[in-house]
Design a protein around this motif. Structure first.
Motif, PDB file in Angstrom:
ATOM      1  N   ASP A 193      -8.781  -9.917   0.952  1.00 45.15           N
ATOM      2  CA  ASP A 193      -7.958  -9.367   1.188  1.00 45.15           C
ATOM      3  C   ASP A 193      -7.673  -8.696   2.638  1.00 45.15           C
ATOM      4  O   ASP A 193      -6.880  -8.788   3.331  1.00 45.15           O
ATOM      5  CB  ASP A 193      -7.498  -8.064   0.204  1.00 45.15           C
ATOM      6  CG  ASP A 193      -7.005  -8.728  -1.204  1.00 45.15           C
ATOM      7  OD1 ASP A 193      -6.818  -9.785  -1.468  1.00 45.15           O
ATOM      8  OD2 ASP A 193      -6.966  -7.811  -1.990  1.00 45.15           O
ATOM      9  N   ASP A 231      -5.171  -2.849  -3.863  1.00 45.70           N
ATOM     10  CA  ASP A 231      -4.482  -2.933  -2.697  1.00 45.70           C
ATOM     11  C   ASP A 231      -4.463  -1.652  -1.892  1.00 45.70           C
ATOM     12  O   ASP A 231      -4.576  -1.678  -0.675  1.00 45.70           O
ATOM     13  CB  ASP A 231      -3.160  -3.467  -3.067  1.00 45.70           C
ATOM     14  CG  ASP A 231      -2.799  -4.747  -3.604  1.00 45.70           C
ATOM     15  OD1 ASP A 231      -3.894  -5.593  -3.270  1.00 45.70           O
ATOM     16  OD2 ASP A 231      -1.824  -5.211  -4.240  1.00 45.70           O
ATOM     17  N   GLN A 232      -4.547  -0.648  -2.589  1.00 42.62           N
ATOM     18  CA  GLN A 232      -4.609   0.683  -2.032  1.00 42.62           C
ATOM     19  C   GLN A 232      -5.826   0.923  -1.013  1.00 42.62           C
ATOM     20  O   GLN A 232      -5.913   1.480   0.000  1.00 42.62           O
ATOM     21  CB  GLN A 232      -4.553   1.986  -3.182  1.00 42.62           C
ATOM     22  CG  GLN A 232      -4.577   3.336  -2.405  1.00 42.62           C
ATOM     23  CD  GLN A 232      -4.643   4.258  -3.704  1.00 42.62           C
ATOM     24  OE1 GLN A 232      -4.205   4.111  -4.718  1.00 42.62           O
ATOM     25  NE2 GLN A 232      -4.851   5.472  -3.278  1.00 42.62           N
ATOM     26  N   ASN A 242      -5.839  -1.153   2.085  1.00 44.41           N
ATOM     27  CA  ASN A 242      -5.108  -0.414   3.138  1.00 44.41           C
ATOM     28  C   ASN A 242      -5.895   0.653   3.712  1.00 44.41           C
ATOM     29  O   ASN A 242      -5.558   0.785   4.926  1.00 44.41           O
ATOM     30  CB  ASN A 242      -3.783   0.192   2.402  1.00 44.41           C
ATOM     31  CG  ASN A 242      -2.730  -0.940   1.912  1.00 44.41           C
ATOM     32  OD1 ASN A 242      -2.800  -1.920   2.522  1.00 44.41           O
ATOM     33  ND2 ASN A 242      -1.995  -0.496   1.095  1.00 44.41           N
ATOM     34  N   ARG A 291      -5.454  -4.368  -9.856  1.00 45.35           N
ATOM     35  CA  ARG A 291      -4.486  -4.864  -8.693  1.00 45.35           C
ATOM     36  C   ARG A 291      -4.323  -4.293  -7.838  1.00 45.35           C
ATOM     37  O   ARG A 291      -4.471  -4.077  -6.261  1.00 45.35           O
ATOM     38  CB  ARG A 291      -3.808  -6.049  -8.899  1.00 45.35           C
ATOM     39  CG  ARG A 291      -3.245  -6.854  -7.855  1.00 45.35           C
ATOM     40  CD  ARG A 291      -4.115  -7.938  -7.186  1.00 45.35           C
ATOM     41  NE  ARG A 291      -4.689  -7.043  -6.012  1.00 45.35           N
ATOM     42  CZ  ARG A 291      -5.614  -7.925  -4.948  1.00 45.35           C
ATOM     43  NH1 ARG A 291      -5.785  -9.157  -5.475  1.00 45.35           N
ATOM     44  NH2 ARG A 291      -5.974  -7.193  -4.167  1.00 45.35           N
ATOM     45  N   LEU A 292      -3.406  -3.207  -8.207  1.00 44.40           N
ATOM     46  CA  LEU A 292      -2.741  -2.307  -7.293  1.00 44.40           C
ATOM     47  C   LEU A 292      -3.501  -1.170  -6.755  1.00 44.40           C
ATOM     48  O   LEU A 292      -3.583  -0.853  -5.557  1.00 44.40           O
ATOM     49  CB  LEU A 292      -1.706  -1.318  -8.031  1.00 44.40           C
ATOM     50  CG  LEU A 292      -0.344  -2.225  -8.599  1.00 44.40           C
ATOM     51  CD1 LEU A 292       0.350  -1.363  -9.534  1.00 44.40           C
ATOM     52  CD2 LEU A 292       0.340  -2.772  -7.597  1.00 44.40           C
ATOM     53  N   ARG A 297      -5.908  -9.191   6.977  1.00 43.54           N
ATOM     54  CA  ARG A 297      -5.476  -8.134   7.680  1.00 43.54           C
ATOM     55  C   ARG A 297      -5.669  -8.169   9.093  1.00 43.54           C
ATOM     56  O   ARG A 297      -6.582  -8.687   9.578  1.00 43.54           O
ATOM     57  CB  ARG A 297      -5.936  -6.866   7.172  1.00 43.54           C
ATOM     58  CG  ARG A 297      -5.586  -6.479   5.610  1.00 43.54           C
ATOM     59  CD  ARG A 297      -4.158  -6.474   5.400  1.00 43.54           C
ATOM     60  NE  ARG A 297      -3.680  -6.246   3.969  1.00 43.54           N
ATOM     61  CZ  ARG A 297      -3.535  -4.870   3.501  1.00 43.54           C
ATOM     62  NH1 ARG A 297      -3.472  -3.758   4.513  1.00 43.54           N
ATOM     63  NH2 ARG A 297      -3.506  -4.665   2.341  1.00 43.54           N
TER      64      ARG A 297
END
Length: 408
Positions: free
Chosen positions: A164, A307-308, A311, A303-304, A168
């Motif tokens: 992930d 993602d946090q 970030n 999964r959420l 970015r």
């Protein structure tokens, strides 16, 4: 004299300034500010860069500033009196009004457009790609992974973060999921020194050739009600007659730590928590991070959460200065262990720092970074290294292999 624009690409100062192509239209102010820096070793270029940093800092302080003070007492005596002034402002549209070398001091006066900004507040940001290595995540309770055969979570979680992050901006992530940094997981990362450093992070970063080490601990993957029955077709009918069943709720809690690979300093830590419904059979072989895992409610919540974390990691790494080691010293030339893949280009300026290992009274080691107050201009760039030149011979600064360069 180098163009103003080229110098300004990297001299954002570590008091929370952030270069940007635009300022907030409703809040921006046009201010004038001055900056001063001594000319050392006769190097006006380095003095000019530091004077510009000082001027930009002073411009931002006129719009947004905060003061923090702390004192340290030992045996009733004041040993440290620390005062820090920070700014969280966005600076753009800089114009040099005047500049001169006056009696060994380089003075710069600028006009700048400044607006309050919380992005990278109190730290720095630049467009260079920083390298990070993500180690395996130690498990505080390995038995929690038995249900669903999720035992690969220690490596799979790190692999997901690598994938992930590599999508970015400004990050090059490498996988080091075969190693963990915390043999004593319940106390991680409290076994670091009182200076909040982790010496092992420095040696690991040097071995892997990265700027940051991302590590972590998986704290909890347990079922809230281990004996709760799985959901069935009759559940809705049972609800209608007032009969409810305990939910098969499963937790996922993990900590993330980011250490600077040059000093071992802890620059970020955070705990992430979530839960979801786990309705798989007790002997199902689901596996962590598989398609089947993410099709469950529990997997979707995890999964959420990932993602946090991604970030947060991106923001943390972006708001740190770019650093690279000096791989070779040759007169006025230094060879930097980063090149085009990190975004370096000919004409960039890099501040030069010495590194040294120190020991405190308890015998704990830490790495100290000292500013030489000089900059090196990048002359040549290859994919994985760059050649930069100093205004004086490196021997006058006693530069060594493994010293570092930095860009704000």
């Amino acid at each position: 004299m180098k163009s103003v624009f080229k110098l300004f690409l990297w001299i954002t100062f570590g008091f929370g300034l952030l270069f940007s192509s635009m300022a907030y239209a409703s809040d921006f102010q046009v201010v004038e500010a001055e900056g001063v820096a001594p000319v050392e070793y006769g190097d006006e270029v380095s003095a000019r860069v530091r004077a510009m940093r000082n001027a930009i800092k002073n411009a931002s302080m006129q719009v947004s500033a905060s003061v923090q003070s702390s004192q340290v007492m030992e045996n009733g005596n004041l040993t440290v009196d620390y005062l820090r002034v920070n700014s969280a402002a966005q600076v753009s549209g800089i114009e040099v009004l005047s500049e001169q070398n006056e009696g060994g001091l380089y003075k710069v006066k600028i006009e700048a457009t400044v607006a309050p900004s919380q992005q990278c507040a109190n730290v720095v940001s630049n467009s260079y790609h920083k390298s990070v290595a993500i180690t395996g995540f130690a498990m505080e309770h390995p038995e929690h992974s038995t249900l669903g055969r999720l035992g690969s979570v220690d490596r799979s979680l790190a692999a997901l973060l690598v994938n992930d992050l590599n999508g970015r901006q400004g990050i090059r992530a490498l996988s080091a999921n075969y190693m963990t940094l915390y043999p004593n997981t319940p106390n991680a990362p409290t076994q670091i020194s009182p200076r909040m450093t982790l010496t092992r992070a420095v040696s690991t970063a040097k071995d892997l050739g990265v700027q940051f080490i991302v590590s972590g601990v998986i704290r909890d993957m347990a079922m809230e009600n281990p004996d709760a029955p799985r959901a069935g077709n009759w559940d809705n009918w049972l609800k209608k007659v007032g009969i409810s069943k305990a939910k098969r709720t499963r937790h996922f809690v993990f900590d993330v730590f980011v250490h600077d690979g040059y000093s071992g300093a802890l620059v970020f830590q955070s705990r992430y928590k979530t839960y979801g419904l786990w309705n798989e059979k007790n002997h199902a072989e689901v596996g962590f991070g598989t398609a089947k895992f993410f099709s469950t409610d529990y997997g979707q919540q995890v999964r959420l959460l990932i993602d946090q974390a991604v970030n947060d990691l991106q923001k943390t790494v972006q708001c740190q200065p770019f650093m690279a080691t000096i791989a070779q010293v040759d007169g006025q030339r230094i060879y930097v262990s980063s090149g085009a893949e990190s975004g370096l280009r000919p004409g960039d300026f890099l501040s030069v720092y010495r590194t040294s290992q120190k020991f405190n009274r308890e015998g704990d080691s830490f790495w100290q970074i000292s500013d030489t107050r000089l900059v090196a201009e990048v002359k040549q760039v290859q994919p994985y290294y760059a050649v930069a030149e100093l205004a004086i011979g490196a021997e006058r600064l006693n530069l060594q292999v493994e010293d570092i360069v930095m860009a704000w």
